[in-house]
Scaffold this motif. Structure first.
Motif, PDB file in Angstrom:
ATOM      1  N   GLU A  40     -15.850  41.503  -2.606  1.00  0.00           N
ATOM      2  CA  GLU A  40     -14.940  41.171  -3.694  1.00  0.00           C
ATOM      3  C   GLU A  40     -13.478  41.307  -3.278  1.00  0.00           C
ATOM      4  OE1 GLU A  40     -18.063  42.821  -7.063  1.00  0.00           O
ATOM      5  OE2 GLU A  40     -16.332  44.037  -6.510  1.00  0.00           O
ATOM      6  N   GLY A  41     -13.225  42.071  -2.223  1.00  0.00           N
ATOM      7  CA  GLY A  41     -11.863  42.271  -1.753  1.00  0.00           C
ATOM      8  C   GLY A  41     -11.204  41.002  -1.253  1.00  0.00           C
ATOM      9  N   VAL A  42     -11.991  40.029  -0.895  1.00  0.00           N
ATOM     10  CA  VAL A  42     -11.459  38.741  -0.454  1.00  0.00           C
ATOM     11  C   VAL A  42     -11.303  37.883  -1.698  1.00  0.00           C
ATOM     12  CG1 VAL A  42     -11.862  36.711   0.963  1.00  0.00           C
ATOM     13  CG2 VAL A  42     -12.611  38.951   1.764  1.00  0.00           C
ATOM     14  N   ARG A  43     -10.093  37.774  -2.171  1.00  0.00           N
ATOM     15  CA  ARG A  43      -9.842  37.085  -3.441  1.00  0.00           C
ATOM     16  C   ARG A  43      -9.506  35.621  -3.204  1.00  0.00           C
ATOM     17  NH1 ARG A  43     -12.383  39.361  -7.095  1.00  0.00           N
ATOM     18  NH2 ARG A  43     -11.038  38.566  -8.711  1.00  0.00           N
ATOM     19  N   GLU A  44     -10.530  34.852  -2.908  1.00  0.00           N
ATOM     20  CA  GLU A  44     -10.363  33.410  -2.789  1.00  0.00           C
ATOM     21  C   GLU A  44     -10.613  32.788  -4.149  1.00  0.00           C
ATOM     22  OE1 GLU A  44     -13.082  32.046   0.142  1.00  0.00           O
ATOM     23  OE2 GLU A  44     -12.001  32.972   1.780  1.00  0.00           O
ATOM     24  N   PRO A  45     -10.052  31.607  -4.389  1.00  0.00           N
ATOM     25  CA  PRO A  45     -10.350  30.941  -5.657  1.00  0.00           C
ATOM     26  C   PRO A  45     -11.860  30.688  -5.787  1.00  0.00           C
ATOM     27  CG  PRO A  45      -8.564  29.839  -4.479  1.00  0.00           C
ATOM     28  CD  PRO A  45      -9.127  30.872  -3.561  1.00  0.00           C
ATOM     29  N   ILE A  46     -12.373  30.892  -6.977  1.00  0.00           N
ATOM     30  CA  ILE A  46     -13.803  30.706  -7.228  1.00  0.00           C
ATOM     31  C   ILE A  46     -13.985  29.458  -8.086  1.00  0.00           C
ATOM     32  CG2 ILE A  46     -15.834  31.683  -8.396  1.00  0.00           C
ATOM     33  CD1 ILE A  46     -14.740  34.458  -7.641  1.00  0.00           C
ATOM     34  N   ASP A  47     -14.817  28.543  -7.622  1.00  0.00           N
ATOM     35  CA  ASP A  47     -15.139  27.336  -8.384  1.00  0.00           C
ATOM     36  C   ASP A  47     -16.349  27.645  -9.255  1.00  0.00           C
ATOM     37  OD1 ASP A  47     -15.774  24.887  -9.436  1.00  0.00           O
ATOM     38  OD2 ASP A  47     -15.925  23.848  -7.506  1.00  0.00           O
ATOM     39  N   LEU A  48     -16.100  27.983 -10.524  1.00  0.00           N
ATOM     40  CA  LEU A  48     -17.178  28.381 -11.422  1.00  0.00           C
ATOM     41  C   LEU A  48     -18.204  27.273 -11.646  1.00  0.00           C
ATOM     42  CD1 LEU A  48     -15.220  30.503 -14.055  1.00  0.00           C
ATOM     43  CD2 LEU A  48     -16.633  31.308 -12.163  1.00  0.00           C
ATOM     44  N   HIS A  49     -17.833  26.029 -11.373  1.00  0.00           N
ATOM     45  CA  HIS A  49     -18.789  24.932 -11.521  1.00  0.00           C
ATOM     46  C   HIS A  49     -19.929  25.028 -10.502  1.00  0.00           C
ATOM     47  CE1 HIS A  49     -15.418  23.466 -13.888  1.00  0.00           C
ATOM     48  NE2 HIS A  49     -16.348  22.833 -14.585  1.00  0.00           N
ATOM     49  N   LYS A  50     -19.720  25.797  -9.425  1.00  0.00           N
ATOM     50  CA  LYS A  50     -20.769  25.982  -8.423  1.00  0.00           C
ATOM     51  C   LYS A  50     -21.854  26.944  -8.895  1.00  0.00           C
ATOM     52  CE  LYS A  50     -17.982  24.907  -4.387  1.00  0.00           C
ATOM     53  NZ  LYS A  50     -17.432  25.401  -3.132  1.00  0.00           N
ATOM     54  N   MET A  51     -21.678  27.523 -10.083  1.00  0.00           N
ATOM     55  CA  MET A  51     -22.702  28.417 -10.626  1.00  0.00           C
ATOM     56  C   MET A  51     -23.910  27.642 -11.138  1.00  0.00           C
ATOM     57  SD  MET A  51     -20.811  31.485 -12.713  1.00  0.00           S
ATOM     58  CE  MET A  51     -20.592  30.453 -14.134  1.00  0.00           C
ATOM     59  N   ARG A  52     -23.797  26.341 -11.277  1.00  0.00           N
ATOM     60  CA  ARG A  52     -24.888  25.536 -11.841  1.00  0.00           C
ATOM     61  C   ARG A  52     -26.162  25.717 -11.027  1.00  0.00           C
ATOM     62  NH1 ARG A  52     -27.389  20.473 -11.683  1.00  0.00           N
ATOM     63  NH2 ARG A  52     -27.711  19.596 -13.759  1.00  0.00           N
ATOM     64  N   GLY A  53     -27.262  26.063 -11.718  1.00  0.00           N
ATOM     65  CA  GLY A  53     -28.549  26.197 -11.056  1.00  0.00           C
ATOM     66  C   GLY A  53     -29.346  27.373 -11.587  1.00  0.00           C
ATOM     67  N   ARG A  83     -30.447  30.829 -15.681  1.00  0.00           N
ATOM     68  CA  ARG A  83     -30.359  29.374 -15.582  1.00  0.00           C
ATOM     69  C   ARG A  83     -29.011  28.999 -16.165  1.00  0.00           C
ATOM     70  NH1 ARG A  83     -30.566  24.782 -18.281  1.00  0.00           N
ATOM     71  NH2 ARG A  83     -30.806  25.840 -20.263  1.00  0.00           N
ATOM     72  N   ILE A  84     -28.154  28.449 -15.319  1.00  0.00           N
ATOM     73  CA  ILE A  84     -26.775  28.167 -15.720  1.00  0.00           C
ATOM     74  C   ILE A  84     -26.518  26.669 -15.618  1.00  0.00           C
ATOM     75  CG2 ILE A  84     -24.344  28.616 -15.251  1.00  0.00           C
ATOM     76  CD1 ILE A  84     -25.284  31.253 -13.862  1.00  0.00           C
ATOM     77  N   ASP A  85     -26.123  26.077 -16.732  1.00  0.00           N
ATOM     78  CA  ASP A  85     -25.770  24.663 -16.771  1.00  0.00           C
ATOM     79  C   ASP A  85     -24.342  24.553 -17.298  1.00  0.00           C
ATOM     80  OD1 ASP A  85     -25.435  21.946 -17.069  1.00  0.00           O
ATOM     81  OD2 ASP A  85     -27.356  21.621 -18.068  1.00  0.00           O
ATOM     82  N   ILE A  86     -23.411  24.377 -16.389  1.00  0.00           N
ATOM     83  CA  ILE A  86     -21.996  24.321 -16.746  1.00  0.00           C
ATOM     84  C   ILE A  86     -21.699  23.131 -17.667  1.00  0.00           C
ATOM     85  CG2 ILE A  86     -19.655  24.031 -15.802  1.00  0.00           C
ATOM     86  CD1 ILE A  86     -20.859  26.776 -15.247  1.00  0.00           C
ATOM     87  N   LEU A  87     -22.375  21.996 -17.442  1.00  0.00           N
ATOM     88  CA  LEU A  87     -22.097  20.790 -18.225  1.00  0.00           C
ATOM     89  C   LEU A  87     -22.503  20.938 -19.690  1.00  0.00           C
ATOM     90  CD1 LEU A  87     -23.176  18.103 -15.601  1.00  0.00           C
ATOM     91  CD2 LEU A  87     -20.871  18.956 -16.097  1.00  0.00           C
ATOM     92  N   SER A  88     -23.705  21.448 -19.955  1.00  0.00           N
ATOM     93  CA  SER A  88     -24.152  21.620 -21.343  1.00  0.00           C
ATOM     94  C   SER A  88     -23.697  22.957 -21.929  1.00  0.00           C
ATOM     95  CB  SER A  88     -25.677  21.528 -21.422  1.00  0.00           C
ATOM     96  OG  SER A  88     -26.271  22.639 -20.793  1.00  0.00           O
ATOM     97  N   LYS A  89     -23.141  23.801 -21.074  1.00  0.00           N
ATOM     98  CA  LYS A  89     -22.687  25.146 -21.456  1.00  0.00           C
ATOM     99  C   LYS A  89     -23.841  26.062 -21.844  1.00  0.00           C
ATOM    100  CE  LYS A  89     -18.093  23.581 -22.823  1.00  0.00           C
ATOM    101  NZ  LYS A  89     -17.411  23.834 -21.614  1.00  0.00           N
ATOM    102  N   ASP A  90     -25.032  25.799 -21.293  1.00  0.00           N
ATOM    103  CA  ASP A  90     -26.203  26.638 -21.536  1.00  0.00           C
ATOM    104  C   ASP A  90     -26.312  27.698 -20.460  1.00  0.00           C
ATOM    105  OD1 ASP A  90     -27.022  25.244 -23.807  1.00  0.00           O
ATOM    106  OD2 ASP A  90     -28.251  23.849 -22.641  1.00  0.00           O
ATOM    107  N   PHE A  91     -26.616  28.907 -20.882  1.00  0.00           N
ATOM    108  CA  PHE A  91     -26.775  30.040 -19.975  1.00  0.00           C
ATOM    109  C   PHE A  91     -27.955  30.853 -20.497  1.00  0.00           C
ATOM    110  CE2 PHE A  91     -26.235  34.192 -18.270  1.00  0.00           C
ATOM    111  CZ  PHE A  91     -25.424  34.099 -17.158  1.00  0.00           C
ATOM    112  N   ASP A  92     -29.055  30.838 -19.755  1.00  0.00           N
ATOM    113  CA  ASP A  92     -30.265  31.529 -20.194  1.00  0.00           C
ATOM    114  C   ASP A  92     -30.616  32.660 -19.241  1.00  0.00           C
ATOM    115  OD1 ASP A  92     -30.587  29.638 -22.255  1.00  0.00           O
ATOM    116  OD2 ASP A  92     -31.729  28.309 -20.947  1.00  0.00           O
TER     117      ASP A  92
END
Length: 187
Positions: A40-53, A83-92
């Motif tokens: 976590e010490g490496v603070r690079e920008p995080i693309d939250l859209h990559k959480m899909r799956g 289960r994360i779907d960024i497009l539908s905003k569903d998070f189960d």
């Protein structure tokens, strides 16, 4: 940039064998926390859209033997997925439980949320509903670590502290550390 080897060491070395944190001692929790802080010490920008799956839980500090969570004798927690779907905003949160008591067998509990991306690394979850394959009340004490209070509209937030193609680490309420590995990009 954190090397993929170091991320692998966190997931495979530090948290492996801890049964998602259920058998983690105080020392294990401290080691996992220290390894996560290094990443976590490496603070690079995080693309939250990559959480899909589909993400498989490898470790959660809230499940450790140091927490106040207790499982009933007739229930064993199995695999846990997000289960994360960024497009539908569903998070189960999907929890596999094995019952040996009055309703024996493997059951699945699903806790549905709607997600909202906040800034560059935060996620807000708003509880939507629960679905269970069994009739008795689930062991809510341990499942509380995976969902906000079971009241439609209640919410919680967590910070994505590391995300790459294979690994997701988050910090939630009370600085709770969770480590996931990607199971599938498909939903």
């Amino acid at each position: 940039m954190v090397s993929r080897t170091r991320v692998g060491e966190l997931v495979q070395g530090v948290v492996s064998g801890l049964n998602r944190g259920l058998v983690a001692s105080k020392d294990d929790v401290q080691k996992a926390d220290a390894a996560a802080k290094e990443i976590e010490g490496v603070r690079e920008p995080i693309d939250l859209h990559k959480m899909r799956g589909w993400w498989k839980l490898r470790y959660c500090s809230a499940f450790s033997s140091q927490s106040a969570i207790a499982m009933p004798d007739h229930v064993t927690i199995g695999e846990v997925f997000q289960r994360i779907d960024i497009l539908s905003k569903d998070f189960d949160n999907i929890v596999n439980l094995e019952y040996t008591g009055p309703e024996p067998g493997k059951k699945i509990d699903k806790f549905a949320h709607k997600l909202e991306l906040i800034g560059s690394s935060k996620v807000k979850l708003t509880y939507d509903s629960s679905k269970s394959q069994h009739n008795s009340q689930a062991p809510w004490a341990i499942l509380d670590a995976l969902r906000p209070a079971a009241k439609t509209g209640s919410s919680t937030e967590f910070e994505v502290t590391y995300l790459d193609a294979d690994t997701l680490t988050t910090r939630g309420d009370g600085n709770k550390l969770s480590v996931f590995s990607l199971r599938s990009h498909g939903l």
